[in-house]
Design a protein around this motif. Sequence first.
Motif, PDB file in Angstrom:
ATOM      1  N   SER A 143       0.847  -1.185   0.000  1.00 23.53           N
ATOM      2  CA  SER A 143       0.000   0.000   0.000  1.00 23.53           C
ATOM      3  C   SER A 143       0.883   1.236   0.000  1.00 23.53           C
ATOM      4  N   MET A 144       0.446   2.239  -0.747  1.00 19.56           N
ATOM      5  CA  MET A 144       1.208   3.479  -0.793  1.00 19.56           C
ATOM      6  C   MET A 144       0.914   4.350   0.434  1.00 19.56           C
ATOM      7  N   PHE A 145       0.063   3.841   1.327  1.00 21.76           N
ATOM      8  CA  PHE A 145      -0.275   4.601   2.526  1.00 21.76           C
ATOM      9  C   PHE A 145       0.068   3.794   3.766  1.00 21.76           C
ATOM     10  N   GLY A 146       0.752   4.456   4.689  1.00 16.94           N
ATOM     11  CA  GLY A 146       1.189   3.771   5.899  1.00 16.94           C
ATOM     12  C   GLY A 146       0.829   4.558   7.143  1.00 16.94           C
ATOM     13  N   PRO A 147       1.566   4.280   8.233  1.00 19.03           N
ATOM     14  CA  PRO A 147       1.226   4.895   9.516  1.00 19.03           C
ATOM     15  C   PRO A 147       1.466   6.406   9.586  1.00 19.03           C
ATOM     16  N   THR A 148       2.284   6.957   8.689  1.00 18.80           N
ATOM     17  CA  THR A 148       2.454   8.410   8.631  1.00 18.80           C
ATOM     18  C   THR A 148       2.361   8.807   7.156  1.00 18.80           C
TER      19      THR A 148
ATOM     20  N   ILE B  33      -8.438  -3.052   6.215  1.00 14.74           N
ATOM     21  CA  ILE B  33      -7.455  -2.264   6.959  1.00 14.74           C
ATOM     22  C   ILE B  33      -6.631  -1.331   6.061  1.00 14.74           C
ATOM     23  N   GLU B  34      -6.221  -1.825   4.864  1.00 15.59           N
ATOM     24  CA  GLU B  34      -5.408  -0.975   3.992  1.00 15.59           C
ATOM     25  C   GLU B  34      -6.176   0.280   3.582  1.00 15.59           C
ATOM     26  N   ALA B  38      -5.421   4.062   4.170  1.00 14.15           N
ATOM     27  CA  ALA B  38      -5.305   4.922   2.992  1.00 14.15           C
ATOM     28  C   ALA B  38      -6.189   6.167   3.127  1.00 14.15           C
ATOM     29  N   PHE B  39      -7.456   5.975   3.464  1.00 11.72           N
ATOM     30  CA  PHE B  39      -8.345   7.140   3.573  1.00 11.72           C
ATOM     31  C   PHE B  39      -7.946   8.050   4.728  1.00 11.72           C
ATOM     32  N   TYR B 132      -0.124  10.517  -5.255  1.00 11.02           N
ATOM     33  CA  TYR B 132      -0.475   9.257  -4.594  1.00 11.02           C
ATOM     34  C   TYR B 132      -1.994   9.096  -4.474  1.00 11.02           C
ATOM     35  N   HIS B 133      -2.707  10.204  -4.366  1.00 11.86           N
ATOM     36  CA  HIS B 133      -4.167  10.134  -4.275  1.00 11.86           C
ATOM     37  C   HIS B 133      -4.744   9.704  -5.623  1.00 11.86           C
ATOM     38  N   LEU B 134      -4.197  10.310  -6.688  1.00 11.87           N
ATOM     39  CA  LEU B 134      -4.654   9.957  -8.036  1.00 11.87           C
ATOM     40  C   LEU B 134      -4.372   8.496  -8.333  1.00 11.87           C
TER      41      LEU B 134
END
Lengths: 169, 277
Positions: A143-148, B33-34, B38-39, B132-134
């Motif tokens: 995932s490109m999103f993590g804890p920070t 969870i991911e 992400a959101f 990253y949002h796109l």
Amino acid sequence: MTQVRADDRIAARVWEALAHVADPEIPAVSVIDMGMVERVDVAGGRVRVVVLPTFTGCPAVPQIEADVARAAQAVEGVVEARVEMSFDPPWTTDRITPDGRRRLRDFGLAPPEDGVPVLIASIGLPDRARCPFCGSRATRAESMFGPTPCRAVFYCDACRNPFEQFKPV
Amino acid sequence: MSEALAAVAVALADDELVIGHRHSEWTGLAPHIEEDVAFSSIAQDEIGHAAALYTLAGAIVGRNPDALALGRDPSEYRNAVLCERPNGDWAYTLARHWLYDTAEDVRLEALARSADDALRALATKMRREERYHLLHAGTWLERVAQGPVEGRTRIAEALARAYRDALALFEPLEREEEAVRAGWLPDASTELRSRFAQRATGQLDRLGLPTDIGAVADEAAEFVASSSGDLLAAGPAPPEPAVASGGGGRRGRHSADFEALWEEMTRTYRVSPGATW
């Protein structure tokens, strides 16, 4: 002339002092390692430090601002220290120094890969990362999103560990 | 004069703050969870961008950024209605996310050429993060578009529902003409809107999703374009696009959903202005 030389010496000491100001979220690296300090101006003992925030929404920014001001203020010869946060030029991960990259890796956080250009126009997945634990490139982006805001989550197929990468921007 | 620049920054900050608040409502509740992470992370980015824009505007008008963000009445917010729509189901969330971030990229691409140094630098910085949002929204849209029919149908319906609202992101901003003349806003909203419509329908077409939402779009675009034309000419005021069809946000007209969001978003600030923790 003497004043100019005195100011230069103060500037050098401020740079040195800032090398000990840790990133509050990644204490293994300093604001210098992260390439966040854009400039240090000294005139008559008055210091102005321009700092570039890494991510715009980073909640550590006020903390960094205060820590930098405190460190600069404590330098011998400094009359007054002012910190300016700026987006000009934008901070990018290319600014992280070689020492900074090594320290990130030792900390367990994969640095953005060298030589992978971050193109704003292309929306390609920046999925290259070297595992900070075993050094393998057999890794994939989970995932490109993590804890920070600055961390992406990867998985290493070689040593079967999840790890985080400092997101290239 | 530079209050026109502040007005532009506040409208865009309001968009970011309000959609950021909506995204944050998925924290703890997303399907897995991911996506929860992400959101939450996207929300944090958007609210961070709002804070930077409020700081820029606040320096011009002499107001504290927190007071701009949380100390105004609902009718003083200039966000587009799209941003305040409830999250609804996952399909609507993704459709709105994709449309909003596509529109934002079009706008930031323009603002990265702004004649104002601070706005230009901030837009350049924001764009690097928004990538990253796109990527996130685009990956989802592609996955759903290539998946089973139920998902395709639901995302197509959600896109059709959100598209008119998304076009209203490009309603003219307050004091826009001044901002365009000064080069702070390098392109007028009408121009950005057609750039957005072209890019959005082009990508939907490539994904094999219906693009006949473009028909609604053209109609809406026509409507807004002619009404702004009428504004310049002397004559009776043209009818304004209703909040129900996504319009009015740039003039402070909002839906009942916004009132509820505002209540929650500003509660702590209203109870204790200047509170820190």
